[in-house]
Design an enzyme around this catalytic site. Structure first.
Site, PDB file in Angstrom:
ATOM      1  N   ASP A  33     -42.340  44.204  -0.900  1.00 33.09           N
ATOM      2  CA  ASP A  33     -42.816  42.909  -1.351  1.00 33.09           C
ATOM      3  C   ASP A  33     -43.826  42.498  -0.373  1.00 33.09           C
ATOM      4  O   ASP A  33     -44.041  43.347   0.689  1.00 33.09           O
ATOM      5  CB  ASP A  33     -41.762  41.975  -1.343  1.00 33.09           C
ATOM      6  CG  ASP A  33     -40.843  41.835  -2.540  1.00 33.09           C
ATOM      7  OD1 ASP A  33     -41.234  42.634  -3.397  1.00 33.09           O
ATOM      8  OD2 ASP A  33     -39.738  41.191  -2.563  1.00 33.09           O
ATOM      9  N   LYS A  55     -45.676  39.768  -5.029  1.00 33.10           N
ATOM     10  CA  LYS A  55     -45.939  38.614  -5.694  1.00 33.10           C
ATOM     11  C   LYS A  55     -46.547  37.385  -5.072  1.00 33.10           C
ATOM     12  O   LYS A  55     -45.978  37.246  -3.935  1.00 33.10           O
ATOM     13  CB  LYS A  55     -44.694  38.194  -6.587  1.00 33.10           C
ATOM     14  CG  LYS A  55     -44.234  39.251  -7.451  1.00 33.10           C
ATOM     15  CD  LYS A  55     -42.963  38.681  -8.081  1.00 33.10           C
ATOM     16  CE  LYS A  55     -42.355  39.684  -8.972  1.00 33.10           C
ATOM     17  NZ  LYS A  55     -41.172  39.410  -9.973  1.00 33.10           N
ATOM     18  N   MET A 170     -39.046  28.184  -1.160  1.00 33.05           N
ATOM     19  CA  MET A 170     -39.909  28.199  -2.323  1.00 33.05           C
ATOM     20  C   MET A 170     -40.166  26.910  -2.903  1.00 33.05           C
ATOM     21  O   MET A 170     -40.447  26.900  -4.166  1.00 33.05           O
ATOM     22  CB  MET A 170     -39.723  29.387  -3.135  1.00 33.05           C
ATOM     23  CG  MET A 170     -39.350  30.734  -2.883  1.00 33.05           C
ATOM     24  SD  MET A 170     -38.993  31.944  -3.979  1.00 33.05           S
ATOM     25  CE  MET A 170     -37.308  31.452  -4.276  1.00 33.05           C
TER      26      MET A 170
END
Length: 491
Positions: A33, A55, A170
């Site tokens: 990641d 991402k 997030m």
């Protein structure tokens, strides 16, 4: 073989688990990641296949379906696959979906948990998510739900009345919407709140406020992802319990120019002291092929002049069908404690370690040692001060070059980051030479304070017109770090 769903932790490299590091070091394939710790892949095998699956909001991203297809494909090939994910794979990491895909495909897998950012980031900000007097419960909430859902799956009324700490992952982009929902459902507007940006990393930043103000406070401060939001009475404890900013190199950026294989130890020490470390290796260590198998028979002195030399000495002995026992009949001299430590790792305790960790210091330490035949294990481009001094005493001296240092090209982003650093460290004359080759005409842009490990390195800097700002008194990594910290306190 197996697919390992591995948590890389919240960002600080020191918070990776021993199991994670072990699996990274042995994996055939690593699917990783964006938010893994700096240097997390340094321990990977040179032949390992590294596949980026990061991402980033608003940017090009690999779909979750494609990631799962990669894991199934490589797992079915019988290879050891590490799926390296920031944080914990089963805490808002979609690890559960990946495990389901592997189970459905009949691919064996293991889960390696990690420290999750929802606990670690507040802790690094001095905020305990639970506290006997302030919060006996904690709820972890995602601020980024599945966009395909017709409506939120979160019960905002229940969260507003939750009797404890709310930790939101997030949630930077949705912070205003999140706080508005909690306020409209009755959570107290005066409740302490905090947002922790880049938690556990040297660039960590904390913005404090209340539930009513934190969204505007975060916008005013320019907070960006990754960040963790904390709502509850414990958020107010951060001002009193904060500790990260008290480290001696907090807020400082240090460029490390030594070879990548050796940089991790220095980088780890500097990060542990609070520095943001830019790894900009100017050199690479290349082992040399010897013309004949190495033999140490008949030598009464073996001198080793670097940790690299020590490690490659043992490798060369092993290639010749021997080991550390071959050194039993000789005195072994190490140029400094770093080299002595590398010898000790191979099972040899150095007989001689000088007080000054340079060739001249080793010559002084050998002054009263009888020498008839000496072997010097070193780099190809090392100075000839030591062999010439021993030959002047009548000794027969053989020099074996075990490795050479070559230039390591710097990527434009590495160079730009290094040029903007507060400090740049040099641990050998070869790092100086190749650094200047890499920087080229942009050397005039260097504004960093220059840190030298010792007089030989300082001389190489002066030859290029640059006076070192800091020179270590003890010419090893510990001495360099100590000198840099002392300078940072007064500068």
């Amino acid at each position: 073989m197996t697919v390992y769903l591995v948590g890389a932790g919240p960002g600080d490299p020191g918070l990776q688990t021993a199991r994670a590091l072990e699996l990274i070091a042995t994996a055939d394939v690593i699917v990783y990641d964006r938010l893994i710790p700096p240097g997390a892949l340094d321990g990977a095998r040179p032949d390992a296949q590294l596949l980026y699956a990061g991402k980033e909001g608003g940017g090009p991203s690999m779909s979750q379906e494609e990631i799962e297809r990669l894991l199934v494909t490589h797992g079915a090939d019988g290879r050891s696959v590490v799926r390296l994910k920031g944080g914990d794979p089963f805490v808002f990491g979609r690890g559960g979906e990946e495990a389901e895909a592997l189970r459905n495909a009949g691919i064996p897998y293991e889960v390696v948990p990690a420290v999750t950012a929802g606990v670690a980031a507040p802790a690094y900000a001095g905020i305990p998510v639970t506290h006997r007097d302030a919060a006996s419960a904690v709820a972890f909430v995602t601020g980024h739900e599945n966009p395909s859902k017709p409506e939120s799956a979160l019960d905002w009324r229940a969260l507003a009345s939750f009797p404890g700490t709310l930790v939101v992952y997030m949630g930077v982009r949705q912070l205003e919407a999140i706080t508005s929902r909690l306020l409209s459902c009755g959570r107290a507007s005066s409740e302490p709140a905090a947002i922790v940006e880049r938690g556990t990393l040297p660039g960590q930043r904390v913005v404090n406020g209340t539930l009513a103000t934190i969204a505007a406070d975060a916008v005013s401060a320019g907070v960006r992802a990754p960040a963790i939001a904390v709502f509850g009475e414990v958020a107010a404890l951060g001002e009193r319990l904060k500790w990260l900013a008290d480290r001696p190199l907090s807020g400082r950026t240090v460029a490390v120019t030594r070879a990548r294989a050796q940089a991790s130890g220095l980088a780890g020490r500097l990060r542990g002291l609070g520095a943001t470390v830019i790894e900009a290796p100017a050199i690479r260590i290349v082992p040399l092929e010897l013309e004949a198998p190495l033999s140490v028979d008949g030598y009464d002195l073996v001198c080793v002049t670097s940790p690299n030399g020590a490690r490659l000495l043992f490798s060369s002995l092993e290639a010749a069908g021997s080991d550390a026992r071959a050194l039993a009949g000789a005195r072994v001299a190490a140029i400094g404690p770093g080299t002595a430590a590398a010898l000790r790792e191979g099972g040899v305790i150095a007989d001689i370690v000088p007080e000054r960790f340079v060739a001249e210091g080793l010559i002084e330490a050998l002054a009263s040692v009888p020498v008839e035949r000496a072997l010097i294990a070193r780099a190809a481009e090392a100075r000839d001060v030591l062999p010439e001094a021993l030959r002047a005493r009548g000794a027969t001296v053989d020099v074996v070059a075990l490795y050479e240092t070559v230039a390591e090209p710097l990527a434009p982003e590495q160079l730009a980051a290094a040029l903007s650093a507060d400090y740049v460290t040099f641990t050998s004359s070869s790092t100086v030479r190749f650094w200047y080759e890499a920087v080229g005409e942009r050397v005039a842009e260097v504004r960093a304070r220059v840190v030298s490990i010792g007089p030989v390195t300082s001389a190489a800097l002066r030859e290029r017109g640059l006076e070192p700002d800091v020179e270590a008194s003890d010419h090893d990594i510990a001495g360099l770090v100590e000198a840099l910290v002392a300078d940072a306190r007064g500068y």
